[in-house]
Design a protein around this motif. Structure first.
Motif, mmCIF file in Angstrom:
data_model
loop_
_atom_site.group_PDB
_atom_site.id
_atom_site.type_symbol
_atom_site.label_atom_id
_atom_site.label_comp_id
_atom_site.label_asym_id
_atom_site.label_seq_id
_atom_site.Cartn_x
_atom_site.Cartn_y
_atom_site.Cartn_z
ATOM 1 N N GLY A 1 0.802 -1.236 0.000
ATOM 2 C CA GLY A 1 0.000 0.000 0.000
ATOM 3 C C GLY A 1 0.829 1.278 0.000
ATOM 4 N N MET A 2 2.172 1.141 0.063
ATOM 5 C CA MET A 2 3.007 2.356 0.107
ATOM 6 C C MET A 2 2.943 3.167 -1.200
ATOM 7 N N PRO A 3 3.015 2.512 -2.379
ATOM 8 C CA PRO A 3 2.963 3.308 -3.606
ATOM 9 C C PRO A 3 1.690 4.157 -3.695
ATOM 10 N N GLU A 4 0.570 3.630 -3.248
ATOM 11 C CA GLU A 4 -0.690 4.375 -3.367
ATOM 12 C C GLU A 4 -0.627 5.662 -2.526
ATOM 13 N N VAL A 5 -0.106 5.531 -1.301
ATOM 14 C CA VAL A 5 -0.030 6.719 -0.428
ATOM 15 C C VAL A 5 0.950 7.737 -1.036
ATOM 16 N N ALA A 6 2.080 7.237 -1.530
ATOM 17 C CA ALA A 6 3.095 8.137 -2.102
ATOM 18 C C ALA A 6 2.552 8.838 -3.348
ATOM 19 N N GLN A 7 1.816 8.072 -4.165
ATOM 20 C CA GLN A 7 1.264 8.679 -5.382
ATOM 21 C C GLN A 7 0.264 9.779 -5.042
ATOM 22 N N LYS A 8 -0.539 9.521 -4.017
ATOM 23 C CA LYS A 8 -1.529 10.541 -3.633
ATOM 24 C C LYS A 8 -0.802 11.824 -3.195
ATOM 25 N N LEU A 9 0.276 11.642 -2.408
ATOM 26 C CA LEU A 9 1.051 12.816 -1.976
ATOM 27 C C LEU A 9 1.622 13.549 -3.193
ATOM 28 N N TYR A 10 2.134 12.773 -4.130
ATOM 29 C CA TYR A 10 2.696 13.370 -5.349
ATOM 30 C C TYR A 10 1.637 14.190 -6.100
ATOM 31 N N TYR A 11 0.449 13.593 -6.267
ATOM 32 C CA TYR A 11 -0.612 14.320 -6.990
ATOM 33 C C TYR A 11 -1.049 15.569 -6.229
ATOM 34 N N ASP A 12 -1.044 15.521 -4.902
ATOM 35 C CA ASP A 12 -1.423 16.697 -4.104
ATOM 36 C C ASP A 12 -0.400 17.835 -4.257
ATOM 37 N N LEU A 13 0.885 17.458 -4.456
ATOM 38 C CA LEU A 13 1.948 18.474 -4.440
ATOM 39 C C LEU A 13 2.335 19.004 -5.817
ATOM 40 N N ARG A 14 2.130 18.199 -6.855
ATOM 41 C CA ARG A 14 2.823 18.489 -8.119
ATOM 42 C C ARG A 14 2.399 19.801 -8.790
ATOM 43 N N GLU A 15 1.199 20.299 -8.464
ATOM 44 C CA GLU A 15 0.814 21.593 -9.057
ATOM 45 C C GLU A 15 1.535 22.740 -8.379
ATOM 46 N N LYS A 16 1.959 22.511 -7.140
ATOM 47 C CA LYS A 16 2.571 23.624 -6.372
ATOM 48 C C LYS A 16 4.090 23.582 -6.403
ATOM 49 N N PHE A 17 4.652 22.399 -6.512
ATOM 50 C CA PHE A 17 6.119 22.260 -6.519
ATOM 51 C C PHE A 17 6.514 21.254 -7.592
ATOM 52 N N THR A 18 7.688 21.469 -8.196
ATOM 53 C CA THR A 18 8.157 20.483 -9.172
ATOM 54 C C THR A 18 8.632 19.256 -8.393
ATOM 55 N N CYS A 19 7.891 18.170 -8.493
ATOM 56 C CA CYS A 19 8.193 16.977 -7.705
ATOM 57 C C CYS A 19 8.468 15.800 -8.627
ATOM 58 N N GLU A 20 9.127 14.797 -8.067
ATOM 59 C CA GLU A 20 9.316 13.571 -8.836
ATOM 60 C C GLU A 20 8.898 12.385 -7.985
ATOM 61 N N TYR A 21 8.081 11.524 -8.549
ATOM 62 C CA TYR A 21 7.692 10.277 -7.888
ATOM 63 C C TYR A 21 8.597 9.189 -8.430
ATOM 64 N N ASP A 22 9.184 8.407 -7.545
ATOM 65 C CA ASP A 22 10.097 7.364 -8.033
ATOM 66 C C ASP A 22 9.986 6.137 -7.133
ATOM 67 N N VAL A 23 9.804 5.010 -7.780
ATOM 68 C CA VAL A 23 9.635 3.787 -6.994
ATOM 69 C C VAL A 23 10.753 2.780 -7.284
ATOM 70 N N LYS A 24 11.570 3.107 -8.314
ATOM 71 C CA LYS A 24 12.584 2.121 -8.739
ATOM 72 C C LYS A 24 13.835 2.190 -7.863
ATOM 73 N N GLN A 25 14.565 1.115 -7.803
ATOM 74 C CA GLN A 25 15.864 1.010 -7.106
ATOM 75 C C GLN A 25 15.745 1.131 -5.585
ATOM 76 N N SER A 26 16.876 0.913 -4.914
ATOM 77 C CA SER A 26 16.888 0.980 -3.445
ATOM 78 C C SER A 26 16.708 2.436 -3.032
ATOM 79 N N ILE A 27 16.266 2.622 -1.798
ATOM 80 C CA ILE A 27 16.036 3.996 -1.322
ATOM 81 C C ILE A 27 17.349 4.792 -1.318
#
Ligand code: GAP
Length: 545
Positions: A464-490
């Motif tokens: 369920g982590m990607p869903e929460v992260a994606q929602k945060l990304y969609y909430d922020l992306r109009e206000k700040f240039t953000c990048e959502y990334d799920v690939k590779q180690s943290i």
């Protein structure tokens, strides 16, 4: 912040930074690519990649905001009047006759008769100071002020000469009468001669140089189907002239009164003989220029005003004061239009601890408007109604008032390179981090100018982590240039963000699902703290500026 992970970013002097590493990072991380790379590139042209374009836009927008939308407060406490403009790159070619660019925008060029290299004649002397054959010749005659003809002849026959300067040996074989010129050049260098008088020895091979010839820096093209003189046009070598051509339009349509400014950002083109130092001197670049039209008696005051304003603006980009300075132009360096000029300079990694030009602030007097008035036959004078009323109240005579209230304004011009500003921010932010576990480099941009403001990562791509992260990304992306990334180690994702200069990363992990907190990881210190997911937007607003 958890103390155990906090590390301070080392402060690195620009002279210790490697341009090769900066250029490589810019390529690898999508800031700047060589233009037409798949065809072997083209000297003096660069493409701005996805992150370079974002960085450039951030600087551009900051300049426009501070110049046009929210101009500085003037000495009287009111905001200055500055309007924007976007003029054509190609103008009537008579523009460039009037501006002096057809006759005067030239570099003096010489060719070496021996190695055929094309050289800027006014750079020859400084090149000779670091030429290997000059050093070797002067070492051959220690204790003297430099080499005489005998030393040169002896040197030319030596094994050392063949090693360090095979070109010189060939040049002297070819033309023995050249010995005196070569000796003279070596002598002057040994005596520390810094004058820019023409020296007729090639720094590369000691060969004879041709007399300097003027080489015009403007790119030419033709407007229309027929490629003849009548259709010849020029790509603008500066954005400034588009402003002068529209000065009357602005006065007549925008209700501005002297003093006022017209600002413009756009491409400029110069067929530079030696484009060099990455994007520092290129053949296509972008400028940010503002022409400040003022009463001639007030020009000196405004020159000082703009000098200070511009230095403050550069500091507002997060550039260390120690790496910036002013340098007044000597009289013999002034451009053909300029009465006074001061450069804002930066300590680039390639200037060996010294400074190089970043922006010029010039007092152009009434040169440009007067020239355009003469060449176009169109009156460019300004009627100063406020001055007229003031003089009337002071009881001045009608003749005096008539004489004084119509004039051609003087111009103070802060002229900077947008692409050069990109280079300065890259050089300033570039920090090698050999002690960090993940990233080899950090680009420590002031957060406001970072291409990406936030990385948003689910710790793993499940539970369920990607869903929460994606929602945060969609909430922020109009206000700040953000990048959502799920690939590779943290760790790898953080390292990539460090290298592209992203100031904050937000990680959604198992705890987020139970207590709605996320990890905030800070770029420069690599420190981490937890905040509520609902606080992320406020956190960014507070920290990005
Ligand atoms: N209108 C005045 C003018 O153009 P300039 O000093 O020739 O003055 C202003 O140019 C600024 O434009 C420079 O300080 C530099 O930042 C930038 N610039 C000039 N030539 C450039 C080039 N070949 N490549 C990149 N930037 C350049």
């Amino acid at each position: 912040m958890s103390e155990d992970t906090v590390m301070q970013l080392p402060k690195v002097d620009p002279s210790e930074k490697s341009m090769d590493e900066i250029v490589a990072l810019c390529k690898r991380r999508g800031f700047v690519y060589p233009a037409s790379e798949i065809y072997g590139g083209i000297n003096g042209f660069w493409d701005y990649g996805p992150l370079g374009a974002l960085l450039k836009n951030n600087i551009r927008d900051h300049w426009w905001k501070r110049m046009v939308e929210c101009p500085p407060i003037g000495p009287d406490g009111d905001p200055l009047q500055i309007v924007g403009l976007d003029s054509s790159i190609i103008q009537n070619p008579r523009t460039w006759e009037a501006s002096g660019h057809v006759a005067g925008f030239n570099d003096p060029m010489s060719t070496c008769k021996q190695c055929k290299k094309l050289l800027r004649a006014d750079h020859v002397l400084s090149m000779l100071h670091s030429a290997p054959w000059v050093t070797a010749v002067n070492e051959t005659s220690p204790g003297t002020d430099g080499a005489d003809n005998d030393t040169i002849s002896a040197f030319a026959g030596s094994n050392r000469a063949r090693k360090v300067a095979p070109g010189l040996v060939d040049a002297l074989k070819e033309n023995p009468s050249h010995v005196a010129i070569v000796a003279n050049a070596a002598q002057r260098v040994a005596a520390g001669d810094q004058s820019e008088t023409f020296v007729a020895a090639c720094p590369h091979c000691g060969g004879e140089l041709t007399e300097p010839r003027a080489f015009n820096l403007m790119f030419e093209s033709h407007a229309g189907a027929i490629k003849d003189e009548a259709n010849k046009v020029y790509l603008r070598p500066e954005t400034a002239q588009g402003i002068f051509l529209n000065y009357k339009n602005v006065v007549d349509t925008m209700r501005v009164k002297v003093p006022f400014g017209v600002a413009q950002i756009g491409k400029a083109f110069r067929n530079e003989v030696t484009p060099r130092n990455f994007i520092f001197r290129s053949r296509e670049f972008e400028q940010m220029e503002m022409e400040w039209f003022c009463h001639p008696d007030e020009a000196a005051k405004w020159y000082e005003f703009w000098k200070n304003e511009r230095m403050d603006w550069w500091k507002s980009l997060g550039i260390d004061e120690a790496n910036l300075r002013f340098r007044d132009h000597d009289d013999d360096e002034l451009a053909h239009y300029s009465k006074m000029c001061v450069d804002v300079e930066y300590r680039y990694p390639f200037t060996g601890g010294n400074f190089g030009e970043l922006e010029g602030i010039a007092h152009r007097g009434c040169f440009d408007l007067t020239q355009h008035q003469e060449h176009s036959g169109k009156d460019q004078s300004y009627f100063d109604q406020e001055l007229q009323v003031r003089m009337q109240n002071e009881g001045k005579s009608k003749e005096e008032i008539k004489e004084a209230s119509r004039y051609i304004p003087n111009v103070i011009e802060p002229a900077s390179g947008l692409t050069r500003a990109v280079l300065v921010l890259l050089c300033e932010a570039f920090t090698p981090t050999p002690d960090r576990s993940g990233s080899k480099y950090v680009l420590s941009f002031k957060p406001k100018f970072a291409p990406i403001k936030a990385g948003i990562f689910p710790l793993v791509a499940k539970d369920g982590m990607p869903e929460v992260a994606q929602k945060l990304y969609y909430d922020l992306r109009e206000k700040f240039t953000c990048e959502y990334d799920v690939k590779q180690s943290i760790g790898r994702r953080y390292a990539r963000m460090d290298e592209i200069g992203t100031p904050y990363c937000f990680t959604i992990d198992g705890d987020t699902l139970t207590d709605q907190t996320v990890t905030v990881r800070e770029r420069d210190t690599a420190s981490q703290q937890r905040i509520n997911i609902s606080q992320v937007e406020a956190f960014l607003r507070e920290n990005i500026g």
